[in-house]
Each structure stands twice: as C-alpha cells, then as structure tokens.
Design an enzyme around this catalytic site. Sequence first.
Site, short mmCIF file in Angstrom:
data_model
loop_
_atom_site.label_atom_id
_atom_site.label_comp_id
_atom_site.label_asym_id
_atom_site.label_seq_id
_atom_site.Cartn_x
_atom_site.Cartn_y
_atom_site.Cartn_z
N HIS A 367 1.77 18.72 -67.67
CA HIS A 367 2.47 19.91 -68.13
C HIS A 367 2.19 20.22 -69.59
O HIS A 367 2.07 21.36 -70.00
CB HIS A 367 3.97 19.75 -67.91
N CYS A 680 -10.56 34.14 -59.09
CA CYS A 680 -9.60 33.71 -60.10
C CYS A 680 -9.71 32.23 -60.46
O CYS A 680 -8.96 31.73 -61.28
CB CYS A 680 -8.18 34.05 -59.68
C1 PEP Z 1 -8.11 27.71 -57.66
O1 PEP Z 1 -7.88 26.83 -56.82
O2 PEP Z 1 -9.25 28.05 -57.98
C2 PEP Z 1 -7.00 28.40 -58.35
C3 PEP Z 1 -7.22 29.47 -59.06
O3 PEP Z 1 -5.78 27.89 -58.24
P1 PEP Z 1 -5.29 26.55 -58.94
O4 PEP Z 1 -6.30 26.16 -59.96
O5 PEP Z 1 -3.96 26.88 -59.51
O6 PEP Z 1 -5.22 25.60 -57.80
#
Ligand code: PEP
Length: 755
Positions: A367, A680
């Site tokens: 965190h 993303c």
């Molecule tokens: C991913 O898995 O690429 C994503 C954007 O989500 P996180 O990194 O939060 O798992």
Amino acid sequence: MRGALGGPGVLLRRLREVMAASISPQERLDRLVVLIAGNLVAEVCSVYVLREDGSLELYATEGLNREAVHLTTMRAGEGLVGLIASEAEPLALSDAQAHPAFSYRPETGEEVYRSFLGVPILRGGAVMGVLVIQNRASRIYSEEEIETLQTTAMIMAEMIAAGGLKSLAAPGASIGLDRPIHGVGVSLADGVGLGHAVLHEPRVAITNLIAENPTAEVNRLEAAIGEMRASIDELIERGDVAHTGEHRDVLETFRMFAHDQGWLRRMREVVLTGLTAEAAVERVQSDTRARMLRQTDPYLRERLHDLDDLANRLLRTLTGKANGVAREDLPENAILVARSMGPAALLDYDRARLRGVLLEEGGPASHIAIVARALGIPAVGEVVNATALVQPGDAIIVDGQAGEVQIRPQPDVENAYKDKARLRARKQKQYEKLKELPAVTRDGVGITLQINAGLIIDMPNIAATAASGIGLFRTELQFMVAQHMPTTAEQQALYAAVLDVAGERPVTFRTLDIGGDKVLPYMERIEEENPALGWRAIRIGLDKPRLLRAQLRAMLRAGAGRNLKIMLPMVATTEEFRRARVILRREQAMLEKQGVAPPRDLRVGVMVEVPSLLFELQEIAREADFLSIGTNDLMQFLFAADRENKRVADRFDPLSVGALRALRRIVDAAEEARCPVTVCGEMGGRPLETMALIGLGYRAFSMSAASIGPVKAMLRALDAGKLRERLDWMLASPEGTINLRPQLAAFASEFKVPV
Ligand code: PEP
Ligand code: MG
C-alpha cells in the site's frame, strides 16, 4: 570482581571526569586507555578505530609501543582485532597466539602478551572500532570484565560518533562512521530523489550515560519494562490491531519477547556495570542490531527486529521522548527511512518536503508503494537493515527507477545522480511543453490518452497531464489504504468527488479488484494455493453480491445525472459479465424506486485480462459497452508467469509474436463489433510497447500519469500507417523471429521515434 580495581562504577565515574576535562582528543584517548588498563589490571589497553576504507587504525595505547599509534593499521578481517570488527562480538583468549587468526605487528611489541580481551566499539549496531586489553600472563577474563570493557566501549562509541576523533584522522583516511553504502532493493515508485535521512521512527538519542545511583537505575529500568508490557497488553486487548498496522501475530510475538528473561537479564546486568537505564537498553540494543546486521536468515532477522522495536519502546519510556518526527519539523529535502510504514503515515508528512522513501520492507504491490506512486515520491523497498545503516541527517539518494539507494554517497556518485535528476527534470519540462499539443501521430491518427488513478490524491494529475480522462479508476485502493471497510456512503463520497474534479472528462470506475496480491487488512484472509488464480475480483463480487451491490449503488448514486462508466475486472466468461449486469440492473431499479436520478449515460465494460475471453471475443464485444485490456494480468496468465515473482516476471516479452497476435485478435474483434477498446495495463504506458500497440490498431490508452509525456512524445513522431505495414510484415514472421522488440526498436530509431 577480582580484576577490576574499585569496580565498574568507579571506572565509569573516572571516565566521566576525563570526558569532561578540557584536553585535546588525543590526550583524552591516552588518558582513557591508562584508566581502563589500570582498572582492569591489564598491562595493555589499546583503541583501534574503523576507517572509511574498512581498515582499523591504532588510535591510542597504554602498554604497546606508542610510536605505533596512527601508524599501525589492520585490514578488515585481519588478526584478532579485524576478526572482532567483522564479527561484532567480544573475544576473550587466555592464549592469544594459539588462535588461528592471531597475527602480530612487530612495531607494537605485543608478542609478549599471552592473554587478550577485545570488544567491538558499537553504536546502533554498527562497528566503529575495537577496544582491547592484554596481559602478559595467561589469564581467563571474567564475564564481568568483558561486560565492563563493553560498557567502556560504548562510551568511546559516543565519543567517536560525536565527531571527537575526527581531527585525529590521517589526511585521506576518515573515520568509518561515514562510510558510503550502496543498497540494493526493489523499486516501489519511480524517480530519483536526493536528500537527507529522516528516520520515521528515530532512535532515541541518549545523553546521560553514566549512572549517579545504580540502584535507582535498576528501579527505573524495572518500571519501564512494566510499562512496556502493559502497553503491549493493552494494544492486544483493544483488538484494533489493524488501526496501528500491526497484525495480531506480530503483537503476540512482541508480547513473548517483552517477557524474554535472557534479554531482560542482559539489561539488568549492564545497568549494574554503572550505566543509566537508557544507556543499558541502548547497549544491549546495539548488540542486537550488530547481530541483526550479520543475520542472513530472514526469520531470525525478523525476531531481532522485534527486540529492536521493543528496545525503542523502552528508550522512549525512559527518556520521555515521543515517537516520530513532528510533521511540521520535517526538514527540506527529507528522505524518509523506515522499517515499514502504513500509507496513512506517509500521507501525514508534508509532501512538499519529501524527496524519497527508503524501506526495509514493502514490495511493489504494498500500500505504501501505491501511495508513493500516487504522490510521485521516488521509493525503494526491501533494503536489508536500512534503518540500522542510516544515521539521521545522512545524505541519501533514492533511485526509484533502478530500485537502489546510495547512503552517504561519494561526491562523484552524488554528482552522477544530480545529473540524472537534472536530465529527468529537463525531459519533464519538454513533456510539459507537449501538454497543450494534441495527441495525434505524424500521419494524423488521433490517439486518446487517459490516466490510471485510484485515490483522490491522483486527481490533480488530470490537469497536470492534460489527459482526456481516467481510463481506469482502481476502486480497491480506497479499500486498501483504509483502516476499516469503507461504508457505501464513503465510497459514494469518493466517486462523487472524483467525478466533480473530472468534470466533463470521462471516468471509468472499476469494481473491486481484490484478492490475489491485493489483500485488505481488515478482511479475513483465505489461504489459497494459487491466489492469483483464486477467489478474486468479480468472482468474489458474484459469490458475495452484497459487497458488489453496495459498490454499484455507491457508483450509481455518485453518477446520478452524469456520465458514468463501470468496468468489471477479471471476467473469464461472457456468462460472468451477464450475471454482473443483472445485479447492476437490480440496483438501478431499486434506486429508481427510491427516486434517485439515473446516470445521464451509463456504460458497462469489461477488463480483458483472462485469456479465456479471447475465445469469446465476438460475444463479449457485442454485449459489453466497451473493453479495456489489462495487460498486466493478461500477460501473466498468457505466459503463466507470476507478475510479482522476480524470477519469472520479465522472462517473457509482450513484444513477442504470441502476445502481439493475441492483442491483435482483441482489437480486430472490437473493431468488427464497433466496441470501443482501451489498453489500461502497464504495457500501454511504455513508449516502445505503446508504439507496437498503435501499430496493431489500438487508439486509446490509459496509463500512469508519469507515462503520458513520454508516450505523447513518441506518438507525435510516429507514422502509424508505416508502422502498421511493417508490423503486419513482422507478424507474418517470414524470418521466424519470435521476439519483435529489436525490430520494433530498429523501426523507432530509423524513423526517429523517441521510445
Ligand atoms: C491489469 O491487469 O493490467 C490491470 C490494469 O489491472 P491491475 O494491474 O490492477 O490488476
Ligand atoms: Mg488486472
């Protein structure tokens, strides 16, 4: 004690007189060795001080040839003195010459002495030198004599630390206290920070070392131990362990140690040598730290850490000094150094003065790492023994890019980092200039650049980067940094605040993505063999719909009358999407009945990050309002390589044909179904990778705020059409090349695309 004349109390009182006398540092040392030799009935007493180069220099002697002072040096590990320095443990020998490490220097004339007692001069666990007594006759040194010599060594340590001996150092041979250290850890947050150490939980400085009344000191120590035990009992009984960030089992171990008879006896014994209660705690703590610094077994090191924490508590009780730095007292250019730290603690510091964070614990998914990244503070974690190696005020460089730190760097190292920081700042300025320019490729292809966020402290990044919105709002971050499960009202308040700041720019809220590496301290932890493949994200949401429903309600309420985008994580089948949508519709209907205005426009999308969905692309692209590719998870599952496991995380390249073909499938299916698609995951924020994705046909990305500048600089120089042609050819792979990174890099350099 038979050996010591007048007992340790008398010796300490006389030492104090010598310390207080207005004489030169050399004279002071000379008198100290005479006093110690006399008191311990030894023919020799010598002090060796650790130099910056790791060698030990004879600084004073009674009994050996004085001509050798400042001339005799021992290399680290050489002879008995070197051995004591490297082991940080006392050594008592009735026949020194029989010891395998024995070596003597003819210029000192020490060959006639048979017995030898040496102790390390320790401060905060760090060796600063060695104090030795020797006798001509074969003699067994008593425990009490060893104790007395250690106590004396502690006083010398304070003298060295206070800088009292600096003037005696030969030119170019400074005292080892200031030795530069290069620490290697893991990157928690990118960036380079230069500043000075501030210990999050500073060691308590002891000013009063020598006791006036030993019996009173024993009583003070007993009272402090009683108080410490009571405070730990109270902490456990209060049951709000999550509030302090300390888990219950840690506290239970703590409680056990607080009753450890061996440890308590050591402190009592040291008080009886004539030190004050706090000095006795510090002496024992210094031995503990010295062992900790040399301990390679992580479990034992952890236990020694617990003892160290307890000693700190005792010191604070005994000296009445409060814990931590007052927030307003944080100096400019502060580098926070801590064993571990909760996210709330970091947020308490004045951001404007913080240049970096250095931790002994804390992995990239911790965190504190999340908050450090959100605040843009360079941070490095997993630096073994950082708090013991650093003195408050030390110059420190935190290289969050490489995951390294430089403690007390040499001027040339510091200059190199200053250059690196300047270069970054210059680049940042260039990116700043790009801010107002459109994200369009050289051949006129418009690209959407959004940022990833998760906390309200991320919000200024929209304006700072001129991003067109938030493509991924990780709602779990609010849950992860909170001390209790956020209520629906608290969730709603956050979402509404985020929408307020974003204004007309779209925000995509992702429902809770917990489980796997994302654990909530206040939620019962379920042990799973393979948590990444286990009960997480939408799976928890569908199995325990109360949590999901409460969150959807908070989003719908916050989004009343506005545009709202909701995204579901870790969807593995179209079926799961349908079930989640049913739950959402139910919440919508309920709110409608309550008279809550619906969102002006509601879009429900899906993260594509589980490979199974690649084989249901037509269905999912037809039914979902949008897709967003989580390349972090998609790549870990595609290659079966744990994203958190250093050994395998970088083993496979997302720029190899297998991964790129998978990504092409998604963009093609989305295009065919006219379903908007965004990337993303981290891949979309790395210029060379983003370039490849544009070549595949992707036109929208969501990334960390720091990546927007470099990605925009890249795409504005890119001819997307030409790249597409080249990439099509590469993917057809006439040469059988699997990893396309070199070829893509060659393309970038051929067309001067900055990646
Ligand atoms: C991913 O898995 O690429 C994503 C954007 O989500 P996180 O990194 O939060 O798992
Ligand atoms: Mg993911």
